[in-house]
Design a protein around this motif. Structure first.
Motif, PDB file in Angstrom:
ATOM      1  N   LEU A 115       0.965  -1.172   0.071  1.00  0.00           N
ATOM      2  CA  LEU A 115      -0.057   0.104  -0.108  1.00  0.00           C
ATOM      3  C   LEU A 115       0.885   1.032  -0.011  1.00  0.00           C
ATOM      4  O   LEU A 115       0.695   2.291  -0.851  1.00  0.00           O
ATOM      5  N   VAL A 116       1.795   1.350   0.762  1.00  0.00           N
ATOM      6  CA  VAL A 116       2.783   2.561   1.094  1.00  0.00           C
ATOM      7  C   VAL A 116       3.618   2.687  -0.316  1.00  0.00           C
ATOM      8  O   VAL A 116       3.721   3.952  -0.866  1.00  0.00           O
ATOM      9  N   VAL A 117       3.881   1.841  -0.921  1.00  0.00           N
ATOM     10  CA  VAL A 117       4.654   1.709  -2.110  1.00  0.00           C
ATOM     11  C   VAL A 117       3.550   2.604  -3.255  1.00  0.00           C
ATOM     12  O   VAL A 117       4.198   3.260  -3.979  1.00  0.00           O
ATOM     13  N   ALA A 118       2.431   2.332  -3.377  1.00  0.00           N
ATOM     14  CA  ALA A 118       1.469   2.861  -4.012  1.00  0.00           C
ATOM     15  C   ALA A 118       0.961   4.056  -3.530  1.00  0.00           C
ATOM     16  O   ALA A 118      -0.212   4.644  -4.045  1.00  0.00           O
ATOM     17  N   GLN A 126       4.177  14.795 -16.815  1.00  0.00           N
ATOM     18  CA  GLN A 126       3.117  14.308 -15.840  1.00  0.00           C
ATOM     19  C   GLN A 126       2.382  13.069 -16.277  1.00  0.00           C
ATOM     20  O   GLN A 126       2.024  12.068 -15.369  1.00  0.00           O
ATOM     21  N   GLN A 127       2.168  13.035 -17.613  1.00  0.00           N
ATOM     22  CA  GLN A 127       1.499  11.980 -18.077  1.00  0.00           C
ATOM     23  C   GLN A 127       2.277  10.866 -18.826  1.00  0.00           C
ATOM     24  O   GLN A 127       1.878   9.671 -18.919  1.00  0.00           O
ATOM     25  N   GLY A 128       3.254  11.374 -19.538  1.00  0.00           N
ATOM     26  CA  GLY A 128       4.179  10.338 -20.560  1.00  0.00           C
ATOM     27  C   GLY A 128       5.241   9.690 -19.807  1.00  0.00           C
ATOM     28  O   GLY A 128       5.189   8.266 -20.037  1.00  0.00           O
ATOM     29  N   LEU A 129       5.701  10.232 -18.734  1.00  0.00           N
ATOM     30  CA  LEU A 129       6.715   9.339 -17.850  1.00  0.00           C
ATOM     31  C   LEU A 129       6.362   9.427 -16.544  1.00  0.00           C
ATOM     32  O   LEU A 129       5.898  10.480 -15.772  1.00  0.00           O
ATOM     33  N   VAL A 130       6.838   8.718 -15.714  1.00  0.00           N
ATOM     34  CA  VAL A 130       7.262   8.483 -14.385  1.00  0.00           C
ATOM     35  C   VAL A 130       8.570   8.957 -13.945  1.00  0.00           C
ATOM     36  O   VAL A 130       9.709   8.270 -14.166  1.00  0.00           O
ATOM     37  N   MET A 131       8.750  10.395 -13.581  1.00  0.00           N
ATOM     38  CA  MET A 131       9.755  11.002 -13.857  1.00  0.00           C
ATOM     39  C   MET A 131      11.070  10.410 -12.772  1.00  0.00           C
ATOM     40  O   MET A 131      12.194  10.476 -13.068  1.00  0.00           O
ATOM     41  N   ASP A 132      10.499   9.720 -11.445  1.00  0.00           N
ATOM     42  CA  ASP A 132      11.600   9.227 -10.662  1.00  0.00           C
ATOM     43  C   ASP A 132      11.996   7.991 -10.954  1.00  0.00           C
ATOM     44  O   ASP A 132      12.809   7.148 -10.584  1.00  0.00           O
ATOM     45  N   SER A 172       4.851   6.769  -7.485  1.00  0.00           N
ATOM     46  CA  SER A 172       5.662   7.843  -7.774  1.00  0.00           C
ATOM     47  C   SER A 172       4.785   8.783  -8.945  1.00  0.00           C
ATOM     48  O   SER A 172       5.138  10.097  -8.690  1.00  0.00           O
ATOM     49  N   GLN A 173       4.028   8.344  -9.745  1.00  0.00           N
ATOM     50  CA  GLN A 173       3.349   9.416 -10.650  1.00  0.00           C
ATOM     51  C   GLN A 173       2.101   8.619 -10.931  1.00  0.00           C
ATOM     52  O   GLN A 173       2.009   7.918 -12.153  1.00  0.00           O
ATOM     53  N   ASP A 231       5.716   8.768   0.779  1.00  0.00           N
ATOM     54  CA  ASP A 231       5.123   9.500  -0.425  1.00  0.00           C
ATOM     55  C   ASP A 231       4.966   8.528  -1.425  1.00  0.00           C
ATOM     56  O   ASP A 231       4.389   8.724  -2.685  1.00  0.00           O
ATOM     57  N   GLY A 232       5.414   7.246  -1.401  1.00  0.00           N
ATOM     58  CA  GLY A 232       5.169   6.179  -2.348  1.00  0.00           C
ATOM     59  C   GLY A 232       6.331   6.038  -3.326  1.00  0.00           C
ATOM     60  O   GLY A 232       7.154   6.922  -3.649  1.00  0.00           O
TER      61      GLY A 232
END
Lengths: 355, 517
Positions: free
Chosen positions: A79-82, B357-363, A215-216, A280-281
């Motif tokens: 969960l925290v990773v997500a 924001q949408q194309g890549l997971v920057m980290d 992460s995003q 923050d995942g």
């Protein structure tokens, strides 16, 4: 954002690269290695300081005592990773324990009770998951709410009673050791589940997806990852695991109470964060978390052996939680100051290049 | 040999007199560790001129800007203010000296009013130290009038378009008596009308005696707006000359350091069967009744002004947003609304507008980003083979000529163009039948831009159907077999390649009809 600011050589270490994407401590040492070293240090210190510590009996007890925290920590890691969290786990544990007591009192068979409470735990997780994914509420808030809700339900189910006298063959299953070893059954089960969790997190597409979500989330969604479905499943797994931990807890103490496992969620989250998972995942390893769980377990055991009051144990857990969140950030700040090309305005210029 | 003393023979726009440049850089160098970001770079900004700074990503433009604006101090050489060497202690000192930077996407305080943003920290005071709102508004209005634009100083900054936000930043700079305005890719996120308005403002600023340093990837803008250009390549000064002495091809050659075969290498292909069919697609309040087809091997451009609903249509087709009515079919299969996963399974791929924001997971690493769309080919059972995963990523990186140090590096250390290649790799790895690209070359340097164009053309040649959204008109005209033009949420025109011109596309995009006829 100004793309150029990120990408020209002028903005820091871009061409040499590397550092930006790793864990904040990456430059010096991996966090989970650090925690493992600390674990060994605590173990040695414990062995030197107390003759009761480093013997099979005590360690076996310490591991058993850790069982619930360890089981719940596995699901919590995912969960925290997500970038989500489930604070209701201890309450689900309590609800599970209370239901076992009430149903046992009502004459149900343990064989029926156990699957039923595990299903109830899954439903508790499903409620959390639906509130988070369908209504878009933050999991921190949702699960603080259900933390109170599920604990309240536990009291409704069993009141202030304590139900004991479970059949020996079941309590034996939980307190006993795997034949021929000093390893308690719950620990063996934990090892099995930890291997499964580790493989899922670090070697499957689902695991890759969890890191991306953490992460995003938007980019993960744009890559066709079923973000909501995955999160929903995680909450269900977390609830299920918590209820199962409730079964283990109840049988281990041979006592079903509504307040069982009160406050366990903090120990779990402390262990996960101490293990290097970013709140923050998007960052963390299961190996780190296991080291974190063991470290917390050993510390608790040592404190207990030395007759330290439970209040102090609570203080230690709290401090560990804060330290594990704070340290990587402090390290990041230190690193930025070192790297900054303009010493007179270290933070502002770094903030600039990170825009 | 020419006299090296440049100050004695200024080539500025003020013939007869010889005032020193307002701001100049003389043989400046700046290194970060082993990387020399700038080497012996000289630049002179004269009052009343618009000066272009050109160069590919990574050429050192941003370092130069930061050196001029006091963020960095040069290791070698010097910064000259009105002909005299200065050392800015920091950005604040440069601002004090009249140097202001306007970023592509300004950061205003959204909940404060426009006027409060302009005068942040220097509000005019009334009695007892209270802020004199009336004076503040009056001054802000005066600034905007001077710029020839109408923005209400009393409204909150939240909700201002990016173009308006830039104007607020310009007004803020002027209120600090800025004499040098550095504009770092101000037009990247603006529509055609907004660019025209910004250019008028820049002309006004020049007439008022400001020096403007203008950075843009769009060559036509440089030629339209600027009098002189300084070109950087790999951190070194390449040229500094009047624009009128150069052709666009010259400029590109100096930036890239070689001849660029062509920026729009469009192959002719015979369109195959229909790959994507969009039927009367509607999303309430966003777009209405959008119908079109894209065939295999075809590049269809979706043109129109920013806000016409182009990206929104793409998002709906891919399932990121839901649609309210209509149908989307890929290869004859109907897609359910709102499911990117189903769209992917049907063979759709979307390279989104917002790469970061949408194309890549920057980290995440290059490797992980390429693997994001699925790793079926490198799995044994459910378990991923690390070696195969890495080989697959390396293979795609090589095919797209990605420039990187290690596959394990986070994508946020890559340049914009290389980041875009990672996004493309991630989607091409799914072997799509239909590729939707939204602003595929925005913010990308010209060398990589040509590479992306060649790649798109190749993909079409291999039978992939491509839908390309672009605000870059030359790109639309250079790459598309057909141009669909959107205006206010509706499809306004469909123009075949032969008849597509700037005029026909723009008149359809602005709602002046007749283009479709």
């Amino acid at each position: 954002m100004a793309h150029d600011l990120m990408t020209t050589p002028g903005t820091g270490s871009a061409p040499k690269g590397g550092a930006a994407g790793r864990s904040p401590l990456g430059r010096f040492v991996r966090w989970d290695v650090l925690v493992t070293a600390l674990l060994i240090a605590v173990f040695l210190a414990g062995a030197a300081g107390s003759p009761d510590f480093a013997n099979a009996g005590n360690l076996s007890f310490a591991l058993g005592d850790l069982g619930e925290i360890a089981l719940i920590a596995l699901a919590m890691t995912l969960l925290v990773v997500a970038a989500e969290v489930d604070l209701s786990v201890a309450s689900v544990l309590g609800l599970s324990s209370a239901m076992i007591g009430a149903l046992w009192d009502a004459g149900w068979a343990i064989e029926t009770i156990i699957p039923l409470v595990v299903v109830v735990g899954a439903v508790c997780g499903l409620v959390n998951g639906l509130l988070v994914t369908r209504l878009g509420l933050p999991s921190l808030a949702v699960t603080i709410g259900t933390l109170a809700l599920y604990r309240g339900l536990a009291y409704v189910v069993l009141g202030d009673k304590a139900v004991a006298e479970f059949p020996q063959r079941y309590t034996d299953l939980v307190t006993g050791d795997v034949p021929g070893t000093p390893i308690p059954y719950p620990v063996a089960l934990f090892v099995l589940l930890a291997i499964i969790t580790g493989v899922v997190l670090h070697a499957t597409g689902a695991g890759r997806a969890l890191f991306a979500i953490g992460s995003q989330e938007e980019a993960a969604f744009f890559a066709g990852i079923r973000v909501k479905r995955i999160k929903l499943v995680l909450f269900v797994v977390s609830g299920t695991m918590a209820a199962f931990a409730g079964v283990v807890y109840t049988l281990r103490y041979g006592s079903a109470r509504a307040d069982n496992g009160f406050g366990v969620e903090l120990a779990v989250i402390a262990a996960v964060l101490l293990g290097g998972v970013d709140f923050d995942g998007g960052k963390g390893t299961l190996g780190g978390v296991i080291a974190g769980v063991l470290l917390i377990g050993l510390l608790r055991n040592l404190l207990m052996l030395n007759d330290v009051a439970t209040e102090i144990q609570s203080i230690v857990t709290g401090l560990l939680l804060i330290v594990s969140v704070l340290t990587p950030r402090l390290a990041a700040v230190v690193r930025q100051r070192r790297r900054s090309p303009a010493p007179h305005t270290p933070l502002s210029s770094e903030a600039e290049s990170n825009r | 040999m020419r006299d090296p003393g440049e100050a004695e023979a200024p080539r500025g726009p003020a013939p007869g007199t010889a005032p020193p440049p307002v701001l100049a850089l003389r043989k400046a160098g700046k290194s970060f560790g082993a990387v020399r970001a700038l080497r012996e770079v000289s630049l002179e900004l004269f009052a009343g001129e618009a000066h272009a700074l050109a160069g590919e990503n990574g050429a050192g433009k941003s370092t130069l800007v930061k050196t001029l604006s006091g963020v960095h101090r040069p290791d070698e050489g010097e910064v000259l203010l009105d002909g005299a060497p200065v050392e800015f202690g920091g950005p604040a000192a440069a601002q004090e000296a009249g140097v202001a930077v306007i970023y592509q996407e300004p950061t205003l305080f959204p909940d404060l009013s426009v006027a409060e943003n302009i005068f942040m920290g220097r509000q005019p005071r009334a009695r007892f130290g209270r802020i004199d709102r009336r004076a503040m508004h009056a001054e802000a209005t005066e600034l905007f009038t001077g710029l020839g634009v109408a923005i209400d100083p009393g409204r909150p900054a939240r909700g201002l378009s990016i173009a308006d936000q830039q104007l607020v930043e310009i007004a803020k700079a002027l209120s600090r008596r800025a004499r040098v305005l550095i504009m770092d890719e101000p037009t990247a996120a603006l529509s055609g009308n907004e660019v025209a308005r910004l250019f008028n403002v820049v002309k006004t600023l020049r007439e008022q005696g400001c020096a403007v340093l203008f950075i843009s990837h769009r060559l036509d803008e440089i030629f339209e707006l600027c009098q002189r250009v300084t070109i950087l390549r790999d951190g070194a000064w390449v040229a500094g000359e009047p624009i009128s002495a150069l052709t666009p091809d010259d400029l590109v050659r100096r930036m890239v350091g070689r001849d660029l075969d062509t920026l729009y290498p469009k192959q002719d292909t015979l369109p195959g069967e229909v790959a994507l069919t969009v039927g009367r697609l509607t999303r309430e309040g966003v777009f209405t009744d959008v119908s079109f087809e894209v065939r295999r091997g075809e590049i269809v451009a979706l043109a129109g002004l920013v806000g016409a609903g182009r990206s929104e249509v793409a998002r709906a087709i891919f399932g990121v947003d839901r649609w309210d009515a209509g149908t989307v079919e890929v290869g004859g299969r109907r897609l359910p609304p709102g499911s990117p996963t189903a769209a992917m399974a049907a063979g759709l791929a979307l390279v989104p507008e917002d790469r970061r924001q949408q194309g890549l997971v920057m980290d995440l690493s290059i490797e992980r980003n390429i693997g994001l769309t699925g790793l079926k080919s490198v799995r044994r059972g459910p378990v991923i083979s690390r070696a195969a995963e890495r080989d697959r990523a390396r293979d795609w990186a090589a095919r797209l000529q990605l420039k990187f140090t290690r596959l394990g590096d986070a994508v946020n250390v890559l340049s914009g163009g290389n980041q875009q290649k990672v996004v493309l790799a991630k989607w091409l790895a799914t072997d799509p039948a239909v590729l939707i690209v939204d602003e595929p070359t925005r913010g990308i340097d010209i060398g990589t831009k040509a590479e992306v164009h060649r790649l798109l053309s190749e993909l079409a040649g291999r039978g992939i159907a491509i839908l390309m959204i672009s605000s870059d008109l030359p790109e639309v005209l250079g790459m598309a077999d057909r141009v669909l033009v959107m205006h206010e949420g509706r499809l306004a025109a469909e123009i075949p390649r032969e008849r597509a011109t700037e005029e026909s596309v723009m008149s359809a995009a602005t709602g002046r009809d007749g283009a479709a006829a």
